[in-house]
Design a protein around this motif. Structure first.
Motif, PDB file in Angstrom:
ATOM      1  N   VAL A 280       0.842  -1.206   0.000  1.00 39.62           N
ATOM      2  CA  VAL A 280       0.000   0.000   0.000  1.00 39.62           C
ATOM      3  C   VAL A 280       0.874   1.253   0.000  1.00 39.62           C
ATOM      4  CG1 VAL A 280      -1.654   1.341   1.372  1.00 39.62           C
ATOM      5  CG2 VAL A 280      -2.013  -1.103   1.031  1.00 39.62           C
ATOM      6  N   ALA A 281       1.928   1.255   0.805  1.00 38.88           N
ATOM      7  CA  ALA A 281       2.831   2.408   0.840  1.00 38.88           C
ATOM      8  C   ALA A 281       3.472   2.634  -0.524  1.00 38.88           C
ATOM      9  CB  ALA A 281       3.902   2.202   1.908  1.00 38.88           C
ATOM     10  N   GLY A 282       3.842   1.572  -1.205  1.00 33.55           N
ATOM     11  CA  GLY A 282       4.410   1.701  -2.542  1.00 33.55           C
ATOM     12  C   GLY A 282       3.422   2.269  -3.538  1.00 33.55           C
ATOM     13  N   LYS A 283       2.179   1.793  -3.481  1.00 33.97           N
ATOM     14  CA  LYS A 283       1.143   2.311  -4.384  1.00 33.97           C
ATOM     15  C   LYS A 283       0.877   3.789  -4.125  1.00 33.97           C
ATOM     16  CE  LYS A 283       0.087  -1.252  -6.811  1.00 33.97           C
ATOM     17  NZ  LYS A 283       0.309  -1.276  -8.251  1.00 33.97           N
ATOM     18  N   LEU A 284       0.796   4.179  -2.848  1.00 31.05           N
ATOM     19  CA  LEU A 284       0.559   5.582  -2.521  1.00 31.05           C
ATOM     20  C   LEU A 284       1.727   6.459  -2.958  1.00 31.05           C
ATOM     21  CD1 LEU A 284      -1.102   5.282   1.006  1.00 31.05           C
ATOM     22  CD2 LEU A 284      -2.204   5.848  -1.164  1.00 31.05           C
ATOM     23  N   THR A 285       2.940   5.954  -2.813  1.00 30.55           N
ATOM     24  CA  THR A 285       4.116   6.705  -3.242  1.00 30.55           C
ATOM     25  C   THR A 285       4.110   6.874  -4.760  1.00 30.55           C
ATOM     26  OG1 THR A 285       5.375   5.837  -1.378  1.00 30.55           O
ATOM     27  CG2 THR A 285       6.634   6.754  -3.205  1.00 30.55           C
ATOM     28  N   ASP A 286       3.816   5.814  -5.485  1.00 26.51           N
ATOM     29  CA  ASP A 286       3.741   5.903  -6.949  1.00 26.51           C
ATOM     30  C   ASP A 286       2.685   6.919  -7.372  1.00 26.51           C
ATOM     31  OD1 ASP A 286       5.693   3.993  -7.175  1.00 26.51           O
ATOM     32  OD2 ASP A 286       4.291   2.358  -7.635  1.00 26.51           O
ATOM     33  N   ARG A 287       1.540   6.874  -6.716  1.00 23.82           N
ATOM     34  CA  ARG A 287       0.465   7.804  -7.055  1.00 23.82           C
ATOM     35  C   ARG A 287       0.878   9.245  -6.786  1.00 23.82           C
ATOM     36  NH1 ARG A 287      -5.706   7.646  -4.724  1.00 23.82           N
ATOM     37  NH2 ARG A 287      -6.456   9.364  -5.986  1.00 23.82           N
ATOM     38  N   TYR A 288       1.544   9.489  -5.658  1.00 22.80           N
ATOM     39  CA  TYR A 288       1.990  10.830  -5.311  1.00 22.80           C
ATOM     40  C   TYR A 288       2.944  11.371  -6.376  1.00 22.80           C
ATOM     41  CZ  TYR A 288       4.715  14.482  -3.049  1.00 22.80           C
ATOM     42  OH  TYR A 288       5.355  15.653  -2.773  1.00 22.80           O
ATOM     43  N   TYR A 289       3.948  10.582  -6.751  1.00 22.57           N
ATOM     44  CA  TYR A 289       4.924  11.060  -7.724  1.00 22.57           C
ATOM     45  C   TYR A 289       4.343  11.144  -9.128  1.00 22.57           C
ATOM     46  CZ  TYR A 289       8.602  11.240  -4.309  1.00 22.57           C
ATOM     47  OH  TYR A 289       9.360  11.582  -3.230  1.00 22.57           O
ATOM     48  N   ARG A 290       3.375  10.299  -9.466  1.00 22.92           N
ATOM     49  CA  ARG A 290       2.723  10.397 -10.766  1.00 22.92           C
ATOM     50  C   ARG A 290       1.963  11.717 -10.868  1.00 22.92           C
ATOM     51  NH1 ARG A 290      -1.192   6.723 -10.604  1.00 22.92           N
ATOM     52  NH2 ARG A 290       0.336   5.070 -10.392  1.00 22.92           N
ATOM     53  N   ARG A 291       1.233  12.076  -9.802  1.00 22.12           N
ATOM     54  CA  ARG A 291       0.514  13.353  -9.807  1.00 22.12           C
ATOM     55  C   ARG A 291       1.474  14.534  -9.829  1.00 22.12           C
ATOM     56  NH1 ARG A 291      -5.029  13.409  -6.596  1.00 22.12           N
ATOM     57  NH2 ARG A 291      -5.921  11.521  -7.464  1.00 22.12           N
ATOM     58  N   LYS A 292       2.577  14.401  -9.131  1.00 22.46           N
ATOM     59  CA  LYS A 292       3.573  15.474  -9.124  1.00 22.46           C
ATOM     60  C   LYS A 292       4.150  15.666 -10.528  1.00 22.46           C
ATOM     61  CE  LYS A 292       7.484  17.030  -6.410  1.00 22.46           C
ATOM     62  NZ  LYS A 292       8.328  16.760  -5.266  1.00 22.46           N
ATOM     63  N   ARG A 293       4.468  14.554 -11.223  1.00 20.74           N
ATOM     64  CA  ARG A 293       4.963  14.659 -12.600  1.00 20.74           C
ATOM     65  C   ARG A 293       3.920  15.270 -13.520  1.00 20.74           C
ATOM     66  NH1 ARG A 293       7.076   9.406 -11.555  1.00 20.74           N
ATOM     67  NH2 ARG A 293       5.281   8.529 -12.618  1.00 20.74           N
ATOM     68  N   GLN A 294       2.631  14.901 -13.323  1.00 20.61           N
ATOM     69  CA  GLN A 294       1.572  15.465 -14.152  1.00 20.61           C
ATOM     70  C   GLN A 294       1.462  16.972 -13.952  1.00 20.61           C
ATOM     71  OE1 GLN A 294      -1.836  13.202 -12.976  1.00 20.61           O
ATOM     72  NE2 GLN A 294      -1.400  11.515 -14.380  1.00 20.61           N
ATOM     73  N   LYS A 295       1.608  17.421 -12.714  1.00 23.43           N
ATOM     74  CA  LYS A 295       1.537  18.847 -12.424  1.00 23.43           C
ATOM     75  C   LYS A 295       2.713  19.576 -13.059  1.00 23.43           C
ATOM     76  CE  LYS A 295       1.245  22.170  -8.634  1.00 23.43           C
ATOM     77  NZ  LYS A 295       2.125  23.106  -9.289  1.00 23.43           N
ATOM     78  N   ILE A 296       3.905  18.991 -12.963  1.00 23.64           N
ATOM     79  CA  ILE A 296       5.088  19.597 -13.579  1.00 23.64           C
ATOM     80  C   ILE A 296       4.895  19.681 -15.089  1.00 23.64           C
ATOM     81  CG2 ILE A 296       7.534  19.227 -14.092  1.00 23.64           C
ATOM     82  CD1 ILE A 296       7.780  18.042 -11.245  1.00 23.64           C
ATOM     83  N   ARG A 297       4.380  18.615 -15.682  1.00 22.08           N
ATOM     84  CA  ARG A 297       4.153  18.584 -17.129  1.00 22.08           C
ATOM     85  C   ARG A 297       3.124  19.644 -17.530  1.00 22.08           C
ATOM     86  NH1 ARG A 297       6.038  17.143 -22.169  1.00 22.08           N
ATOM     87  NH2 ARG A 297       4.249  17.040 -23.529  1.00 22.08           N
ATOM     88  N   ALA A 298       2.032  19.760 -16.767  1.00 19.75           N
ATOM     89  CA  ALA A 298       1.001  20.749 -17.087  1.00 19.75           C
ATOM     90  C   ALA A 298       1.557  22.169 -16.974  1.00 19.75           C
ATOM     91  CB  ALA A 298      -0.198  20.568 -16.163  1.00 19.75           C
ATOM     92  N   ASP A 299       2.353  22.434 -15.946  1.00 18.17           N
ATOM     93  CA  ASP A 299       2.968  23.754 -15.801  1.00 18.17           C
ATOM     94  C   ASP A 299       3.920  24.051 -16.955  1.00 18.17           C
ATOM     95  OD1 ASP A 299       1.565  24.101 -13.463  1.00 18.17           O
ATOM     96  OD2 ASP A 299       3.263  23.601 -12.155  1.00 18.17           O
ATOM     97  N   PHE A 300       4.682  23.030 -17.362  1.00 18.95           N
ATOM     98  CA  PHE A 300       5.610  23.179 -18.482  1.00 18.95           C
ATOM     99  C   PHE A 300       4.852  23.502 -19.765  1.00 18.95           C
ATOM    100  CE2 PHE A 300       7.957  20.898 -21.934  1.00 18.95           C
ATOM    101  CZ  PHE A 300       9.019  21.776 -22.029  1.00 18.95           C
TER     102      PHE A 300
END
Length: 69
Positions: A29-49
């Motif tokens: 569960v911790a791994g899944k939550l971590t993956d989800r957190y970083y996926r959303r962070k990458r999406q936000k960075i991509r959208a800002d870019f």
């Protein structure tokens, strides 16, 4: 070292199996939550870019997964 051995002997083999299964689920569960957190962070960075490029009048390339550093 005796304290550690006493701790290991405190639980039976079946209890250790249950403990290991619970720990495995918690880590999964911790791994899944971590993956989800970083996926959303990458999406936000991509959208800002992309937003920054569009503001400059440029079209963002579709094949760049991350903004250049």
């Amino acid at each position: 070292m005796e304290t550690f051995k006493a701790f290991l002997d405190y639980f039976t083999l079946d209890e250790w199996k249950i403990i290991s299964a619970v720990v495995a689920v918690i880590l999964w569960v911790a791994g899944k939550l971590t993956d989800r957190y970083y996926r959303r962070k990458r999406q936000k960075i991509r959208a800002d870019f992309e937003r920054r490029l569009r503001a400059e009048g440029k079209t963002p390339p579709p094949d760049i997964p991350f903004p250049p550093e």
